[in-house]
Design a protein around this motif. Structure first.
Motif, PDB file in Angstrom:
ATOM      1  N   TYR B  21       0.821  -1.207   0.000  1.00 35.64           N
ATOM      2  CA  TYR B  21       0.000   0.000   0.000  1.00 35.64           C
ATOM      3  C   TYR B  21       0.856   1.259   0.000  1.00 35.64           C
ATOM      4  O   TYR B  21       0.648   2.170  -0.775  1.00 35.64           O
ATOM      5  CB  TYR B  21      -0.927   0.002   1.216  1.00 35.64           C
ATOM      6  CG  TYR B  21      -1.695   1.293   1.409  1.00 35.64           C
ATOM      7  CD1 TYR B  21      -1.316   2.233   2.365  1.00 35.64           C
ATOM      8  CD2 TYR B  21      -2.808   1.578   0.613  1.00 35.64           C
ATOM      9  CE1 TYR B  21      -2.016   3.409   2.525  1.00 35.64           C
ATOM     10  CE2 TYR B  21      -3.509   2.766   0.772  1.00 35.64           C
ATOM     11  CZ  TYR B  21      -3.112   3.672   1.732  1.00 35.64           C
ATOM     12  OH  TYR B  21      -3.809   4.848   1.891  1.00 35.64           O
ATOM     13  N   ASN B  62      -8.529  -0.490   7.206  1.00 35.51           N
ATOM     14  CA  ASN B  62      -8.914   0.795   7.815  1.00 35.51           C
ATOM     15  C   ASN B  62      -7.701   1.613   8.224  1.00 35.51           C
ATOM     16  O   ASN B  62      -7.657   2.825   8.025  1.00 35.51           O
ATOM     17  CB  ASN B  62      -9.770   0.550   9.074  1.00 35.51           C
ATOM     18  CG  ASN B  62     -11.199   0.224   8.716  1.00 35.51           C
ATOM     19  OD1 ASN B  62     -11.674   0.642   7.661  1.00 35.51           O
ATOM     20  ND2 ASN B  62     -11.878  -0.514   9.563  1.00 35.51           N
ATOM     21  N   LEU B  65      -6.079   3.168   5.225  1.00 35.32           N
ATOM     22  CA  LEU B  65      -6.830   4.314   4.677  1.00 35.32           C
ATOM     23  C   LEU B  65      -6.638   5.569   5.517  1.00 35.32           C
ATOM     24  O   LEU B  65      -6.680   6.678   4.992  1.00 35.32           O
ATOM     25  CB  LEU B  65      -8.320   3.973   4.598  1.00 35.32           C
ATOM     26  CG  LEU B  65      -8.710   3.010   3.482  1.00 35.32           C
ATOM     27  CD1 LEU B  65     -10.185   2.634   3.594  1.00 35.32           C
ATOM     28  CD2 LEU B  65      -8.418   3.595   2.113  1.00 35.32           C
ATOM     29  N   SER B 124      -5.644   8.421  -4.655  1.00 34.37           N
ATOM     30  CA  SER B 124      -6.316   8.649  -3.375  1.00 34.37           C
ATOM     31  C   SER B 124      -6.094   7.403  -2.505  1.00 34.37           C
ATOM     32  O   SER B 124      -5.790   6.326  -3.037  1.00 34.37           O
ATOM     33  CB  SER B 124      -7.812   8.866  -3.580  1.00 34.37           C
ATOM     34  OG  SER B 124      -8.438   7.633  -3.907  1.00 34.37           O
ATOM     35  N   GLN B 126      -8.165   5.409  -1.135  1.00 38.52           N
ATOM     36  CA  GLN B 126      -9.046   4.296  -1.508  1.00 38.52           C
ATOM     37  C   GLN B 126      -8.556   3.648  -2.805  1.00 38.52           C
ATOM     38  O   GLN B 126      -8.516   2.416  -2.917  1.00 38.52           O
ATOM     39  CB  GLN B 126     -10.493   4.791  -1.700  1.00 38.52           C
ATOM     40  CG  GLN B 126     -11.186   5.187  -0.419  1.00 38.52           C
ATOM     41  CD  GLN B 126     -10.846   6.586   0.033  1.00 38.52           C
ATOM     42  OE1 GLN B 126     -10.094   7.295  -0.626  1.00 38.52           O
ATOM     43  NE2 GLN B 126     -11.402   6.988   1.155  1.00 38.52           N
ATOM     44  N   GLN B 127      -8.176   4.473  -3.783  1.00 32.04           N
ATOM     45  CA  GLN B 127      -7.693   3.927  -5.062  1.00 32.04           C
ATOM     46  C   GLN B 127      -6.424   3.120  -4.834  1.00 32.04           C
ATOM     47  O   GLN B 127      -6.240   2.043  -5.392  1.00 32.04           O
ATOM     48  CB  GLN B 127      -7.403   5.078  -6.051  1.00 32.04           C
ATOM     49  CG  GLN B 127      -8.631   5.801  -6.548  1.00 32.04           C
ATOM     50  CD  GLN B 127      -8.288   7.139  -7.182  1.00 32.04           C
ATOM     51  OE1 GLN B 127      -7.115   7.501  -7.311  1.00 32.04           O
ATOM     52  NE2 GLN B 127      -9.300   7.889  -7.572  1.00 32.04           N
ATOM     53  N   VAL B 130      -7.240  -0.261  -3.101  1.00 35.16           N
ATOM     54  CA  VAL B 130      -7.863  -1.231  -4.015  1.00 35.16           C
ATOM     55  C   VAL B 130      -6.826  -1.758  -5.001  1.00 35.16           C
ATOM     56  O   VAL B 130      -6.729  -2.966  -5.240  1.00 35.16           O
ATOM     57  CB  VAL B 130      -9.061  -0.588  -4.766  1.00 35.16           C
ATOM     58  CG1 VAL B 130      -9.519  -1.463  -5.903  1.00 35.16           C
ATOM     59  CG2 VAL B 130     -10.213  -0.333  -3.810  1.00 35.16           C
ATOM     60  N   MET B 148     -13.217  -3.505   2.778  1.00 38.23           N
ATOM     61  CA  MET B 148     -13.385  -2.049   2.853  1.00 38.23           C
ATOM     62  C   MET B 148     -14.802  -1.658   3.248  1.00 38.23           C
ATOM     63  O   MET B 148     -15.122  -0.470   3.323  1.00 38.23           O
ATOM     64  CB  MET B 148     -13.039  -1.414   1.500  1.00 38.23           C
ATOM     65  CG  MET B 148     -11.558  -1.524   1.181  1.00 38.23           C
ATOM     66  SD  MET B 148     -11.129  -0.877  -0.443  1.00 38.23           S
ATOM     67  CE  MET B 148     -11.375   0.875  -0.223  1.00 38.23           C
ATOM     68  N   CYS B 150     -17.609  -1.795   1.572  1.00 39.74           N
ATOM     69  CA  CYS B 150     -18.318  -0.985   0.583  1.00 39.74           C
ATOM     70  C   CYS B 150     -18.799  -1.919  -0.534  1.00 39.74           C
ATOM     71  O   CYS B 150     -18.516  -3.112  -0.531  1.00 39.74           O
ATOM     72  CB  CYS B 150     -17.414   0.119   0.030  1.00 39.74           C
ATOM     73  SG  CYS B 150     -15.983  -0.484  -0.871  1.00 39.74           S
ATOM     74  N   THR B 154     -18.361   0.030  -6.176  1.00 37.61           N
ATOM     75  CA  THR B 154     -17.482   1.121  -5.723  1.00 37.61           C
ATOM     76  C   THR B 154     -16.019   0.703  -5.861  1.00 37.61           C
ATOM     77  O   THR B 154     -15.169   1.483  -6.293  1.00 37.61           O
ATOM     78  CB  THR B 154     -17.793   1.457  -4.248  1.00 37.61           C
ATOM     79  OG1 THR B 154     -19.189   1.696  -4.109  1.00 37.61           O
ATOM     80  CG2 THR B 154     -17.012   2.666  -3.790  1.00 37.61           C
ATOM     81  N   VAL B 155     -15.732  -0.546  -5.503  1.00 40.85           N
ATOM     82  CA  VAL B 155     -14.358  -1.054  -5.607  1.00 40.85           C
ATOM     83  C   VAL B 155     -13.900  -1.047  -7.065  1.00 40.85           C
ATOM     84  O   VAL B 155     -12.773  -0.659  -7.379  1.00 40.85           O
ATOM     85  CB  VAL B 155     -14.278  -2.477  -5.016  1.00 40.85           C
ATOM     86  CG1 VAL B 155     -12.948  -3.131  -5.323  1.00 40.85           C
ATOM     87  CG2 VAL B 155     -14.503  -2.438  -3.511  1.00 40.85           C
ATOM     88  N   TYR B 158     -12.946   2.416  -8.119  1.00 44.59           N
ATOM     89  CA  TYR B 158     -11.625   2.798  -7.618  1.00 44.59           C
ATOM     90  C   TYR B 158     -10.525   2.136  -8.446  1.00 44.59           C
ATOM     91  O   TYR B 158      -9.515   2.751  -8.778  1.00 44.59           O
ATOM     92  CB  TYR B 158     -11.456   2.379  -6.152  1.00 44.59           C
ATOM     93  CG  TYR B 158     -12.228   3.199  -5.151  1.00 44.59           C
ATOM     94  CD1 TYR B 158     -12.893   2.593  -4.093  1.00 44.59           C
ATOM     95  CD2 TYR B 158     -12.289   4.591  -5.241  1.00 44.59           C
ATOM     96  CE1 TYR B 158     -13.606   3.335  -3.159  1.00 44.59           C
ATOM     97  CE2 TYR B 158     -13.010   5.337  -4.320  1.00 44.59           C
ATOM     98  CZ  TYR B 158     -13.661   4.701  -3.281  1.00 44.59           C
ATOM     99  OH  TYR B 158     -14.374   5.433  -2.355  1.00 44.59           O
TER     100      TYR B 158
END
Lengths: 321, 190
Positions: B21, B62, B65, B124, B126-127, B130, B148, B150, B154-155, B158
Motif C-alpha cells: 500500500y 482501515n 486508509l 487517493s 481508496q484507489q 484497491v 473495505m 463498501c 465502488t471497488v 476505484y
C-alpha cells in the motif's frame, strides 16, 4: 462511453474477474475496434512494467524489526494499563475508604489521580536537567569535527521486566556534529554526498550540490559522482535535478554520465532539463549511435516543440561534420 | 505471549499489505504497529462471529486508509568509513554497475520501483488500497469490498480510476520496459 465499458472489461479480464458471457462479448468487440485493441496493448505494457518492479514483499529482516518494535509497544501498553489500574485502585480503595457509598466517589477518585499525574508530568517537563549544565560548547571548540552532547533516541526494549535486576534494550545514540573543514576533505565530501541525496528539503540538497561544485575543488570522491547521477535521475525537485546535471560537468565524460544524460532526455518531465541534457553533449559525444538514436526519437516524438526543433538542428550539425 | 503467538500466523500478511500500500518500509512498520495495537485493545470484545483473519485484515484496510505518513527523514547513522550508495551485497552501486552483467535490468528495476512508488502516491487512499490489494495481494474484488465495507461496484470504480492513472503516469516507463525486454532478448541471442 461505449469504449469505456469495454476498457473496464479489459482491466477486469486481466485479473480474471470477467464472466464468460462478458469475455465473449469483449473478444467480439476487440475484433472490430482498433481503439480498444490499442488500449489492450497499453495495458499489457503497463503490467509488464509493473512486473519489472522490485518485489514489494517484506523480507525477514523487516518482519523481525516490526515484531521487535511491536513487542516493546505491547510491553509498554501492558505496563501502562497495569499502572493505571493499580493507581485507580489505590486511590478509590484507600483514599476514599468510607466514601464509596457516596455518589460521584469514582469521579472524585479519577480527578485526584489526574491532579497527581499533572504534577508529575509538569515536574518531568520543566525540571532542569542535570545534563544541560554540562553541555559542551560546540561552536567554540577548536576541533573541526566537534561533537555535541549525545542524544538518546528510539529505545527498544527486549526485556523491560526488572524483577530479576536486569533489563535489556537497544537504543540509537545520536551525536550532533558541527563541522568546519575543507571541501576537499574526503569525509566532508562523504557527508555532503549523503545530504544531496537524503537532505531534508530541496534547499539542503541544493546547498550540498553548490558546496560540491566550483573551481576550489581539487579532487572529487567517486561517491560524489554516483550521488549526483542519482539526484539527476530521481530527485523530486526540478531545481535540484538541474543543479546536479550542471555539477556533473566537473567529471570526465564516460558511460555513466552518458547514460544519465540520456535518461534525463528520455524521461525527465521538465522540458528545461531535457534541453539542458541536449546542450550537455559535446560535438564528439553527439556522434555516438546511442545519442543519435535518442535525438532522432526526440526530434519526432517529444511533447515539446522546441525540443523537437533543437534535436533536429543538432542532428543536422552532426551530419554535416 | 499468547497474543503474540496468535498474531504470528497473520502478521507477515499484514506487513505485506501495508508495504504494497505505502511502498515504504518505515510507513509499513507504522501501520503494522497500529493494526496490532488496535487488535490487542479490542480483542477482549471480539465476538468471534466472523473469522479472526477477516476482522484483522479489515482493521488493516482501515488503518491503511487513515494512515498519515509521518515525514520521517532518512536520518540514518552512517560511519564515515562506510561507502555510500551501497547495495545489499555490500558492494557500492558504482562497483555493481561496472561489474554486473545484468546492469541494465537492475538499474531499470530500481527506477521502475521508484516510479511506481511515486505514481501510487498520487492516487487517493481508496484507489491506492484497491489497486494494491488487487494487483499485489491478489484479492478478488468481492473480497476487497468486504474488507473495505463498501459495494463491489465502488471497488471497481476505484480500480478503474487507479489503473488509468497508473497507465498515464507510467507510459514512458512502460515503453522503456518493452525496449529493455527487446534489448535483453537480443543480448541473449548474441
Amino acid at each position: 462511453m461505449k469504449h469505456e465499458k469495454y476498457q473496464q472489461w479489459i482491466q477486469l479480464q486481466h485479473y480474471g474477474e470477467l464472466c464468460e458471457e462478458e469475455s465473449i462479448l469483449l473478444t467480439a468487440h476487440l475484433n472490430r475496434c482498433e481503439e480498444c485493441r490499442a488500449y489492450l496493448k497499453e495495458l499489457r505494457k503497463l503490467h509488464q512494467a509493473l512486473a519489472a518492479e522490485a518485489e514489494p514483499e517484506p523480507d525477514e529482516e523487516l518482519l523481525a524489526a516490526a515484531r521487535l518494535e511491536l513487542r516493546e509497544r505491547l510491553t509498554a501498553e501492558r505496563g501502562r494499563q497495569s499502572f493505571w489500574s493499580r493507581l485507580r485502585g489505590a486511590v478509590s480503595g484507600n483514599l476514599l475508604a468510607g466514601w464509596q457509598g457516596l455518589p460521584y466517589a469514582k469521579g472524585f477518585a479519577s480527578a485526584a489521580v489526574l491532579i497527581v499525574l499533572g504534577f508529575l508530568v509538569g515536574y518531568a517537563t520543566f525540571a532542569p536537567s542535570v545534563g544541560q549544565q554540562e553541555q559542551v560548547d560546540v561552536a567554540s571548540s577548536s576541533d573541526p569535527w566537534a561533537r555535541g552532547e549525545m542524544e538518546i533516541a528510539n529505545v527498544r526494549f527486549l526485556d523491560a521486566d526488572a524483577s530479576d535486576g536486569n533489563v535489556e534494550f537497544y537504543f540509537d545514540a545520536v551525536v550532533p556534529m558541527h563541522v568546519r573543514g575543507s571541501v576537499n576533505d574526503a569525509r566532508v565530501q562523504k557527508v555532503l554526498s549523503h545530504a544531496l541525496i537524503r537532505g531534508q528539503n530541496a534547499g539542503v540538497r541544493l546547498r550540498a550540490i553548490s558546496a560540491l561544485s566550483g573551481d576550489h575543488l581539487e579532487e572529487l570522491d567517486h561517491e560524489v559522482k554516483s550521488s549526483l547521477i542519482r539526484a539527476v535521475k530521481l530527485d523530486d525537485n526540478d531545481g535540484v535535478r538541474m543543479e546536479a546535471l550542471t555539477a556533473l560537468k566537473q567529471f570526465d565524460y564516460d558511460e555513466q554520465i552518458k547514460e544519465a544524460l540520456l535518461h534525463v532526455l528520455n524521461n525527465d518531465p521538465n522540458p528545461g532539463l531535457r534541453i539542458a541534457a541536449i546542450n550537455s553533449f559535446q560535438n564528439e559525444q553527439l556522434k555516438d549511435p546511442d545519442v543519435i538514436g535518442v535525438l532522432q526519437d526526440k526530434s519526432e516524438s517529444d511533447g515539446n516543440g522546441y525540443i523537437r526543433v533543437r534535436s533536429r538542428a543538432v542532428l543536422q550539425e552532426v551530419r554535416q561534420q | 505471549m499468547a497474543f503474540e503467538q496468535l498474531i504470528r500466523q497473520y502478521d507477515k500478511k499484514v506487513l505485506a499489505i501495508a508495504l504494497s500500500y505505502c511502498k515504504d518500509a518505515e510507513a509499513a512498520k507504522d501501520i503494522y504497529q497500529e493494526v496490532f495495537l488496535r487488535v490487542y485493545k479490542a480483542i477482549p470484545t471480539f465476538r468471534f462471529q466472523s473469522q479472526f483473519s477477516t476482522w484483522l485484515y479489515r482493521v488493516t484496510a482501515n488503518v491503511c486508509l487513515t494512515h498519515r505518513a509521518r515525514r520521517r527523514e532518512d536520518y540514518k547513522m552512517r560511519s564515515l568509513d562506510e561507502p555510500l550508495n551501497q547495495g545489499a551485497d555490500g558492494r557500492s552501486i558504482g562497483e555493481t554497475l561496472t561489474s554486473d552483467d545484468r546492469l541494465e535490468e537492475k538499474t531499470f528495476q530500481v527506477e521502475v520501483s521508484e516510479r511506481v512508488r511515486k505514481a501510487m502516491g498520487s492516487l487517493s487512499p481508496q484507489q491506492r488500497l484497491v489497486f494494491s490489494l488487487r494487483h499485489y495481494q491478489g484479492y478478488k474484488l468481492k473480497e476487497i469490498a468486504s474488507l473495505m465495507n463498501c459495494a463491489e461496484g465502488t471497488v471497481k470504480k476505484y480500480l478503474f480510476t487507479a489503473t488509468e492513472r497508473m497507465r498515464e503516469l507510467m507510459k514512458d516507463v512502460a515503453a522503456e520496459s518493452e525496449g529493455c525486454r527487446v534489448g535483453l532478448g537480443k543480448g541473449l541471442l548474441q
